[in-house]
Design a protein around this motif. Structure first.
Motif, short mmCIF file in Angstrom:
data_model
loop_
_atom_site.label_atom_id
_atom_site.label_comp_id
_atom_site.label_asym_id
_atom_site.label_seq_id
_atom_site.Cartn_x
_atom_site.Cartn_y
_atom_site.Cartn_z
N ASP A 196 0.81 -1.21 0.00
CA ASP A 196 0.00 0.00 0.00
C ASP A 196 0.85 1.26 0.00
N GLY A 197 1.94 1.25 -0.72
CA GLY A 197 2.67 2.49 -0.92
C GLY A 197 3.76 2.74 0.07
N GLY A 198 4.56 1.72 0.43
CA GLY A 198 5.71 1.92 1.31
C GLY A 198 5.27 2.28 2.71
N SER A 199 5.63 3.49 3.17
CA SER A 199 5.32 3.89 4.53
C SER A 199 3.89 4.39 4.68
N ARG A 200 3.13 4.40 3.61
CA ARG A 200 1.75 4.87 3.66
C ARG A 200 0.80 3.69 3.62
N VAL A 201 -0.31 3.83 4.32
CA VAL A 201 -1.30 2.76 4.40
C VAL A 201 -2.66 3.29 3.94
N LEU A 202 -3.47 2.37 3.44
CA LEU A 202 -4.79 2.74 2.94
C LEU A 202 -5.74 2.99 4.11
N ARG A 203 -6.38 4.14 4.10
CA ARG A 203 -7.34 4.49 5.16
C ARG A 203 -8.77 4.58 4.63
N PHE A 204 -8.95 5.21 3.46
CA PHE A 204 -10.29 5.36 2.92
C PHE A 204 -10.31 4.93 1.45
N PRO A 228 -11.92 4.82 -2.50
CA PRO A 228 -12.44 5.88 -3.39
C PRO A 228 -13.92 6.19 -3.13
N ALA A 229 -14.71 5.15 -2.87
CA ALA A 229 -16.14 5.38 -2.60
C ALA A 229 -16.33 6.22 -1.35
N GLU A 230 -15.56 5.96 -0.31
CA GLU A 230 -15.69 6.73 0.93
C GLU A 230 -15.29 8.18 0.72
N ARG A 231 -14.25 8.40 -0.06
CA ARG A 231 -13.84 9.77 -0.32
C ARG A 231 -14.89 10.51 -1.15
N TRP A 232 -15.51 9.82 -2.09
CA TRP A 232 -16.57 10.42 -2.90
C TRP A 232 -17.76 10.79 -2.01
N ILE A 233 -18.12 9.91 -1.10
CA ILE A 233 -19.24 10.18 -0.19
C ILE A 233 -18.93 11.40 0.66
N HIS A 234 -17.72 11.48 1.20
CA HIS A 234 -17.35 12.60 2.05
C HIS A 234 -17.39 13.92 1.27
N ARG A 235 -16.83 13.92 0.07
CA ARG A 235 -16.76 15.15 -0.71
C ARG A 235 -18.14 15.65 -1.13
N THR A 236 -18.98 14.75 -1.62
CA THR A 236 -20.30 15.17 -2.08
C THR A 236 -21.19 15.59 -0.91
N THR A 237 -21.08 14.87 0.21
CA THR A 237 -21.84 15.26 1.39
C THR A 237 -21.39 16.63 1.90
N PRO A 296 -2.87 18.10 9.04
CA PRO A 296 -2.68 17.94 7.60
C PRO A 296 -2.70 16.48 7.14
N GLU A 297 -2.20 15.57 7.97
CA GLU A 297 -2.16 14.16 7.55
C GLU A 297 -3.56 13.57 7.48
N ALA A 298 -4.43 13.98 8.39
CA ALA A 298 -5.82 13.52 8.32
C ALA A 298 -6.48 14.03 7.04
N ARG A 299 -6.22 15.28 6.68
CA ARG A 299 -6.77 15.82 5.43
C ARG A 299 -6.21 15.07 4.23
N ARG A 300 -4.92 14.75 4.26
CA ARG A 300 -4.32 14.01 3.16
C ARG A 300 -4.95 12.63 3.01
N GLY A 301 -5.27 12.02 4.15
CA GLY A 301 -5.92 10.71 4.10
C GLY A 301 -7.28 10.78 3.45
N MET A 302 -8.04 11.84 3.73
CA MET A 302 -9.34 11.98 3.10
C MET A 302 -9.22 12.39 1.64
N ARG A 303 -8.15 13.09 1.30
CA ARG A 303 -7.96 13.54 -0.08
C ARG A 303 -7.42 12.43 -0.98
N THR A 304 -6.43 11.66 -0.50
CA THR A 304 -5.77 10.65 -1.32
C THR A 304 -6.14 9.22 -0.94
N GLY A 305 -6.68 9.05 0.26
CA GLY A 305 -7.03 7.71 0.72
C GLY A 305 -5.95 7.06 1.57
N ARG A 306 -4.72 7.63 1.56
CA ARG A 306 -3.61 7.01 2.28
C ARG A 306 -3.02 7.97 3.30
#
Length: 231
Positions: free
Chosen positions: A20-28, A30-39, A193-203
């Protein structure tokens, strides 16, 4: 599949070169990010249009009250739709299950928050901490109440006058409470910022996940080790 219960255990140290991208892990997903953005878009438009209807200075600045009323009505009715459509996503359903669970570690987190104790060992959290769970539950309930009272105000023939008067009172004061809570949510997001990055990129960075959500990473690491053994 229902996610495993969140346990109280120490998180393992970060591992470089993991999937899942080296030191980064999957948190959300694509569907979850879409739900968050549209809501967020729909709820934001609903709140802004409400402010334009209730604050004289904004109402005078924007004008076109009929258009603002239409925007407010339809964004309010459509706000629950992304979450309803998102139920087809397994990842979203799993996270709803996590949000709906409140365990001993969540009560410990809340006690530490009330004491303003920021020590990580005093704030154990799974994928979502206790504050996030309370916020999600509050917003979900508030949106449904706002939609119901809004319909009574929109379609005046649905209920007698006394019901519509009560609905207006609840709608107006709950709108103010939602606005205050949303400002707090935005403030928390801006501070992390890392929480925002997780919601923006998923990781997110594994070190951040281990520090802020140690119980989630303990369970995820155990699951990954089981999967590797089964291959």
């Amino acid at each position: 599949m229902t996610p495993p219960p969140e346990r109280t255990a120490a998180a393992p140290p970060p591992r470089a070169g993991d999937r899942d991208g080296g030191s980064r892990v999957l948190r959300f997903s694509p569907a979850e990010r879409w739900i968050h953005r549209t809501t967020a878009l729909l709820l934001g438009a609903c709140v802004v249009s409400a402010a334009c209807l209730y604050l004289p200075a904004l109402a005078e600045l924007v004008g076109r009250r009929a258009l603002v009323v239409t925007v407010h009505e339809w964004t309010g009715i459509l706000t629950p739709l992304p979450a309803l459509l998102g139920l087809v996503s397994r990842a979203f359903r799993a996270d709803l299950t996590r949000l709906n669970r409140f365990g001993p570690h969540d009560r410990r987190w809340l006690r530490a928050a009330l004491r303003r104790d920021h020590r990580p060992q005093e704030r154990p959290a799974g994928k979502f901490n206790a504050g996030q769970k309370l916020y999600a539950g509050y917003i979900a309930g508030a949106v449904l109440v706002m939609a119901g009272t809004g319909l009574l105000m929109w379609f005046t023939g649905l209920a007698p006058l006394v019901w519509r008067t009560s609905a207006t009172f609840v709608h107006d004061w709950l709108a103010l409470a939602i606005g205050i809570v949303l400002l707090g949510h935005i403030g928390k997001a801006l501070a992390d910022p890392e929480a925002r990055r997780g919601m923006r990129t998923g990781r997110v960075e594994r070190a951040w996940a281990a520090r802020e959500h140690p119980l989630w990473r303990t369970d995820e690491d155990a699951r990954e080790r089981r999967e590797r053994r089964e291959r």
